[in-house]
Design an enzyme around this catalytic site. Structure first.
Site: not given
Length: 537
Positions: A190, A258, A282, A378
């Protein structure tokens, strides 16, 4: 009477995991990695190949050829890869989590490795590659079978495939009876496009050289055991499938949080952002596995067709159903981190999102009216990838004297990372004379029941490429559908480039603006750490 520990030990002995069936051997083959000196190769692809060798799933007749612009020898390339593997030993934060390197396995693998340096846009590289493949075929018995792994910038996908075709390296020769003499397959990382238009163009470019059954669009999320267990959970158990529909399910939450930031990937992230990086691949891959209808069989064609039906039934997202945010300075896992705009190669006034939350709908008989909420970001407070299914509340007539307004919903949670497993939350009566209810959980953890194997998520997928199984890989039409679904949001954000994004502190659960879409419907996000219930005191 057995004490608590004895009861647990007794239970484990009764329910020991059955021995694993030995997988079928993969065909002899060579893997050619374009981008052999890059981070992806060092962190994930080569560790996965090493794991396959260690578990004897790599074919005996095998060769690994690296191709990159970095000018170095095969010996130095092998040395750098070994050093990277060694750096992971004892590093629990690494995806390749091992306590030692089996030097005998590595020595055997290293003896099958060679390296070519050069510009991937130049025909000379592919002529060198032809010679290297012929040499590998003679030395290692690869029988002409080749996997071309494109671990390069997405802008080079079309170029590399085109050059492979011009060099006649992708043809699968057939004998006079029409039987294929060997196979050639291409693995594409990807992002597969940046928009609906670019995905269509890339598909068209690749299909000018390759057949669809030669293309493996890889998504390492789908290599996780928990993800693959979704179909087993649904279709191998009579318990779940009857309630897996709009009659019993209130909504679904998919989280991919994450703790890491953008770090040294600023150039990539500035043109990609959280939506493009995570959602069309995903997240929507996970959603299709949750929402698909039962397949007629567990072959690749049947399963991928059912996933494609889900995507086709999903209307494009209204921009009002999407929230974005960007991390500011904060503290993650006890460490002070800087804001996204202060990261290397990031514009000081960047409005690229590092967090996105969206609401999806599926217009079919099973799911009409059931919202699918997704979020990914993130530098969040915890690392957690999970699929959480919230069931509708039970009637309260029998509990009129009980404070039912505080009851939590029943949750079925599929934990994908870092603690792979499945949990079910439900209500029980607290001990004592009063009819007081409390939420409790039953937990299954893979590590408790099965021997742990080091796995970076690529092992199963690479093995599937070797045996030609495309079950866990997207077809061209599926990729285009994912971009169709999110394209209105991308367009709206592109028109509003100067908009000031909500900033969430690094180490938090994301921007508070992401709560509003759920709160309007009387719902709320699960905690980022995945712990929804409180134990009674």
């Amino acid at each position: 009477m057995l004490d608590k520990q004895s009861r647990i030990s007794s239970t484990v002995r009764v329910a020991e995991a059955p021995p694993r069936r030995q997988a079928q051997p993969a065909d002899p083959c060579a893997i050619v990695i374009f981008g052999a000196s890059g981070d992806l190769t060092k962190r994930l692809v080569v560790p996965a190949v090493y794991n396959l060798a260690r578990t004897k799933l790599l074919p005996e007749n095998f060769a690994l050829i690296g191709v990159a612009r970095t000018e170095e020898s095969a010996e130095s390339w092998r040395g750098h890869l070994h050093d990277m593997l060694e750096s992971f030993v004892g590093n629990v934060a690494a995806e390749f989590d091992v306590d030692h390197i089996d030097e005998d396995v590595w020595k055997s693998l290293a003896g099958k490795m060679s390296y070519i340096h050069g510009d991937l846009t130049k025909p000379e590289v592919y002529e060198k590659l032809r010679g290297a493949l012929e040499k590998a075929g003679k030395a290692h018995g690869t029988q002409g079978n080749v996997i071309f792994y494109l671990a390069v910038a997405d802008g080079l996908f079309g170029t590399v495939v085109d050059e492979l075709g011009k060099a006649k390296l992708t043809g699968q020769n057939k004998d006079q009876n029409g039987k294929r003499q060997f196979w050639r397959r291409v693995v594409v990382e990807k992002p597969f496009g940046h928009s609906l238009r670019s995905a269509r163009e890339l598909n068209a470019a690749m299909l000018r050289t390759l057949d669809e059954d030669q293309i493996f669009r890889i998504d390492h999320f789908l290599g996780k055991d928990t993800v693959q267990s979704i179909m087993a959970l649904r279709f191998a158990n009579g318990l779940f499938e009857p309630i897996w529909n709009r009659d019993r399910i209130d909504h679904v939450q998919i989280t991919a949080a994450e703790t890491v930031g953008v770090e040294k990937r600023g150039k990539f992230y500035e043109v990609t952002g959280a939506l493009r990086d995570m959602v069309p691949n995903h997240v929507l891959s996970l959603l299709t596995m949750v929402a698909m209808e039962p397949p007629t069989g567990f072959d690749a064609a049947a399963i991928r067709s059912k996933k494609a039906e889900v995507l086709a039934a999903m209307p494009a997202v209204n921009p009002d159903q999407a929230v974005r945010g960007q991390y500011g300075a904060g503290k993650v896992l006890g460490k002070i981190v800087k804001a996204y705009r202060q990261e290397p190669d990031v514009a000081p006034d960047s409005n690229v999102e590092t967090y996105v939350a969206m609401q999806f709908e599926i217009d079919n008989w099973r799911w009409a009216g059931v919202p699918f909420y997704i979020r990914t970001g993130k530098h969040m407070s915890h690392r957690n990838t999970e699929i959480a299914i919230s069931f509708k509340q039970a009637p309260y007539a029998a509990f009129q004297d009980t404070p039912v307004n505080s009851l939590r919903p029943n949750w079925l949670v599929l934990r994908i990372a870092p603690d792979e497993g499945i949990s079910l939350q439900f209500e029980v009566k607290c001990p004592g004379p009063a009819m007081d209810l409390a939420a409790v959980k039953m937990d299954f953890r893979y590590d408790d029941w099965f021997p742990k194997e080091p796995n970076v998520g690529y092992e199963t997928l690479l093995y599937d490429v070797m045996i030609g199984d495309q079950t866990l890989f997207m077809r061209a039409d599926m990729v285009e559908q994912t971009w169709r679904i999110v394209q209105p949001v991308l367009d709206a954000w592109a028109e509003d480039r100067r908009a000031e994004l909500p900033v969430y502190p690094a180490g938090s659960a994301g921007p508070s603006e992401a709560d509003a879409p759920l709160m309007r419907e009387g719902r709320r996000w699960r905690p980022i750490n995945g712990d929804e219930s409180d134990k009674p005191s």
